[in-house]
Design a protein around this motif. Structure first.
Motif, PDB file in Angstrom:
ATOM      1  N   GLU A  63       0.907  -1.276  -0.078  1.00 10.39           N
ATOM      2  CA  GLU A  63      -0.119  -0.038  -0.004  1.00 10.39           C
ATOM      3  C   GLU A  63       0.915   1.213   0.075  1.00 10.39           C
ATOM      4  N   SER A  64       1.884   1.281   0.793  1.00 10.52           N
ATOM      5  CA  SER A  64       2.684   2.277   0.938  1.00 10.52           C
ATOM      6  C   SER A  64       3.585   2.529  -0.645  1.00 10.52           C
ATOM      7  N   TRP A  65       3.725   1.683  -1.266  1.00 12.41           N
ATOM      8  CA  TRP A  65       4.494   1.869  -2.664  1.00 12.41           C
ATOM      9  C   TRP A  65       3.326   2.173  -3.618  1.00 12.41           C
ATOM     10  N   LEU A  66       2.171   1.832  -3.401  1.00 12.22           N
ATOM     11  CA  LEU A  66       1.117   2.304  -4.438  1.00 12.22           C
ATOM     12  C   LEU A  66       0.902   3.560  -3.949  1.00 12.22           C
ATOM     13  N   VAL A  67       0.737   4.173  -2.971  1.00 11.96           N
ATOM     14  CA  VAL A  67       0.430   5.636  -2.666  1.00 11.96           C
ATOM     15  C   VAL A  67       1.553   6.471  -3.198  1.00 11.96           C
ATOM     16  N   GLN A 124      -6.064  12.204  -7.419  1.00 10.00           N
ATOM     17  CA  GLN A 124      -6.155  11.536  -5.881  1.00 10.00           C
ATOM     18  C   GLN A 124      -7.274  10.551  -5.898  1.00 10.00           C
ATOM     19  N   GLN A 125      -8.303  11.095  -6.596  1.00 13.42           N
ATOM     20  CA  GLN A 125      -9.455  10.214  -6.453  1.00 13.42           C
ATOM     21  C   GLN A 125      -9.572   9.021  -7.322  1.00 13.42           C
ATOM     22  N   ARG A 154     -18.110   8.690  -5.553  1.00 15.89           N
ATOM     23  CA  ARG A 154     -18.940   9.977  -5.631  1.00 15.89           C
ATOM     24  C   ARG A 154     -18.153  10.887  -4.593  1.00 15.89           C
ATOM     25  N   SER A 155     -18.585  12.200  -4.744  1.00 11.24           N
ATOM     26  CA  SER A 155     -17.970  13.261  -3.661  1.00 11.24           C
ATOM     27  C   SER A 155     -18.906  13.204  -2.231  1.00 11.24           C
ATOM     28  N   SER A 156     -20.152  12.712  -2.288  1.00 10.48           N
ATOM     29  CA  SER A 156     -20.748  12.441  -1.172  1.00 10.48           C
ATOM     30  C   SER A 156     -21.676  11.208  -1.051  1.00 10.48           C
ATOM     31  N   PRO A 157     -21.546  10.593  -0.053  1.00 15.30           N
ATOM     32  CA  PRO A 157     -21.227  11.064   1.181  1.00 15.30           C
ATOM     33  C   PRO A 157     -19.757  10.690   1.438  1.00 15.30           C
ATOM     34  N   ARG A 158     -18.811  11.346   2.219  1.00 15.47           N
ATOM     35  CA  ARG A 158     -17.685  11.178   2.593  1.00 15.47           C
ATOM     36  C   ARG A 158     -17.372   9.863   3.258  1.00 15.47           C
ATOM     37  N   VAL A 159     -16.047   9.415   3.031  1.00 11.32           N
ATOM     38  CA  VAL A 159     -15.909   8.235   3.532  1.00 11.32           C
ATOM     39  C   VAL A 159     -16.003   8.224   4.936  1.00 11.32           C
ATOM     40  N   MET A 215      -8.018   2.200   3.706  1.00 10.81           N
ATOM     41  CA  MET A 215      -6.835   2.517   2.780  1.00 10.81           C
ATOM     42  C   MET A 215      -7.049   3.922   2.516  1.00 10.81           C
ATOM     43  N   LYS A 216      -8.144   4.487   1.887  1.00  6.99           N
ATOM     44  CA  LYS A 216      -8.461   5.584   1.525  1.00  6.99           C
ATOM     45  C   LYS A 216      -8.113   6.749   2.557  1.00  6.99           C
ATOM     46  N   MET A 217      -8.546   6.503   3.632  1.00  5.64           N
ATOM     47  CA  MET A 217      -8.218   7.318   4.956  1.00  5.64           C
ATOM     48  C   MET A 217      -7.025   7.479   5.308  1.00  5.64           C
TER      49      MET A 217
END
Length: 448
Positions: A146-150, A160-161, A307-312, A373-375
């Motif tokens: 995950e660190s490599w991917l980000v 970023q999305q 989608r932009s809403s709702p937020r994670v 992961m996103k957070m």
């Protein structure tokens, strides 16, 4: 096999297919060909890595038992794996940040392959070494990739999305489809072809070797904080200060530990919960059903994150409440449904209700992974991403070791109740994270 199992599996499969086929433009993210190539390369590698992990899971206990070890000795071997992950996880995470994430991913492959090789020996000490190597590998699997991917995603200038798309697809494939296929393939090797319980470990080593070859040939290196004047202890201390200084990171770590601790406890509890009187249940088919439910969750997560809403931060509050309620079912059924005293036979009515609740929990797991992961990509600093992620796993591994050590000390309803409480606390912490999510960080690791 009873019709009930097929009905649950078929219903979940139909819902997953409907969700995937009904996606419209609002549920999809428009990306570039360069990103699609990058994403597909990562998904192939991640799927191979997860295949190497999933192939081993169903046969570890069985293999140890065929070597003549009892429940106590096998429990010690499992504790060694989680203990190794706890003791060495943060160290290997720090090394990944400093020495390179690609190199850490290759180290994961080598370490896990060596762990698979030790399964050929019936000697307890050799198997113990294998569990220690497996614990180190697990720490790398859940941090280095995950660190490599980000880092690589940001380095290449992708939006970023788009990162959430990779996360949701990775969980859909790696923790869903690959898990189901690995279970079926392992069953083919052991039962149909009669190659013995060590065969899945050899197959896992092959998949890991193929993945390592792709990493070596197509991945570039990236680092966290590669400053020459920072030794491992300084980097370790900097990550600890980051967690203590930024409430968002600390709360996120607590949420992750509470959920994953409950999830790993569930892995040990679902079998005795569904067969308290030694009912005959199809373990492999139920496992595949759980993985299908997880695929359903990851499919829902991909829609939500597109989608932009709702937020994670918002919808995960609901997910934690639902997961908490689903693990209360064993307690509720134990109180309301008269327990059967008949040994053997098929799954009981209470077991059927619990299975539906457990599928709901697994769907929440499928939503949890890409969402966390996103957070993490938003709140954890790049300089020490792997280090901090493995910090989060320390309380998790302590909790799982305690559970393993005392698995027979408490009634199963008490264990489920404890997990339900943990998940409810996670929902409260998630609400707090939502409230502080827009607060700026007041520290910078590079200045420590």
């Amino acid at each position: 096999m009873e019709l009930f199992y097929f009905m649950v599996f078929g219903a979940l499969g139909a819902v997953v297919a409907a969700l995937e086929l009904s996606k419209n433009s609002k549920d999809r993210i428009n990306t570039s060909p360069a990103f699609n190539s990058f994403k597909n390369n990562y998904l192939v590698v991640y799927s191979l890595m997860m295949a190497g992990d999933w192939l081993q899971g169903p046969y570890v206990y069985y293999l140890y038992s065929t070597y003549g070890f009892g429940k106590g000795e096998i429990g010690q071997l499992f504790i060694a794996g989680f203990g190794s992950s706890m003791l060495f996880g943060t160290i290997v995470g720090s090394l990944a940040d400093k020495q390179g994430r690609r190199r850490a991913c290759v180290t994961y492959c080598i370490t896990y392959i060596l762990s698979c090789i030790t399964k050929h020996s019936p000697q307890y000490k050799i198997l113990m070494i294998g569990r220690v190597l497996g614990g180190i590998a697990t720490s790398l699997l859940f941090s280095a990739f995950e660190s490599w991917l980000v880092a690589e995603h940001n380095k290449r200038g992708f939006e970023q999305q788009w990162l959430s798309l990779t996360f949701s697809k990775a969980i859909f494939l790696g923790n869903g489809l690959v898990a189901i296929l690995s279970g079926l393939f392992g069953n083919l090797l052991v039962d149909s072809l009669s190659l013995g319980p060590v065969a899945p470990f050899d197959a896992a080593a092959c998949f890991l070797a193929i993945g390592m070859a792709i990493i070596l040939s197509s991945w570039t290196e990236n680092f966290g904080d590669s400053s020459e004047n920072k030794d491992l202890l300084t980097q370790f201390r900097g990550a600890a200060v980051a967690i203590a200084s930024d409430e968002k990171i600390a709360v996120l770590g607590a949420i992750q530990s509470l959920f994953e601790g409950s999830m790993y406890t569930f892995v040990f509890l679902w079998t005795p919960a569904l067969s308290p009187n030694d009912e005959e249940i199809p373990h492999g088919f139920i496992f595949a059903t759980f993985m299908l439910a997880s695929m359903l969750g990851s499919s829902l997560a991909s829609r939500l994150m597109a989608r932009s809403s709702p937020r994670v931060e918002s919808y995960m509050q609901i997910v934690f409440v639902i997961s908490s309620a689903s693990l209360l079912l064993p307690i509720i059924t134990n109180l309301l449904v008269p327990p059967s005293k008949e040994k053997g036979g098929s799954i009981s009515f209470a077991g059927c209700l619990q299975l539906l609740g457990f599928c709901t929990f697994e769907a929440c797991v499928g939503i949890f992974w890409p969402s966390i992961m996103k957070m993490r990509s938003q709140y954890i600093p790049e300089e020490a991403r792997s280090t901090i992620m493995n910090f989060f796993r320390i309380p998790l591994n302590i909790f799982v070791c305690i559970v393993l050590y005392n698995v027979n000390a408490f009634p199963i309803t008490v264990m489920f109740g404890m997990c339900s409480i943990f998940l409810f606390v996670a929902s409260i912490l998630q609400r707090r994270l939502m409230a502080i999510s827009d607060k700026p960080s007041i520290w910078k690791i590079g200045q420590l």
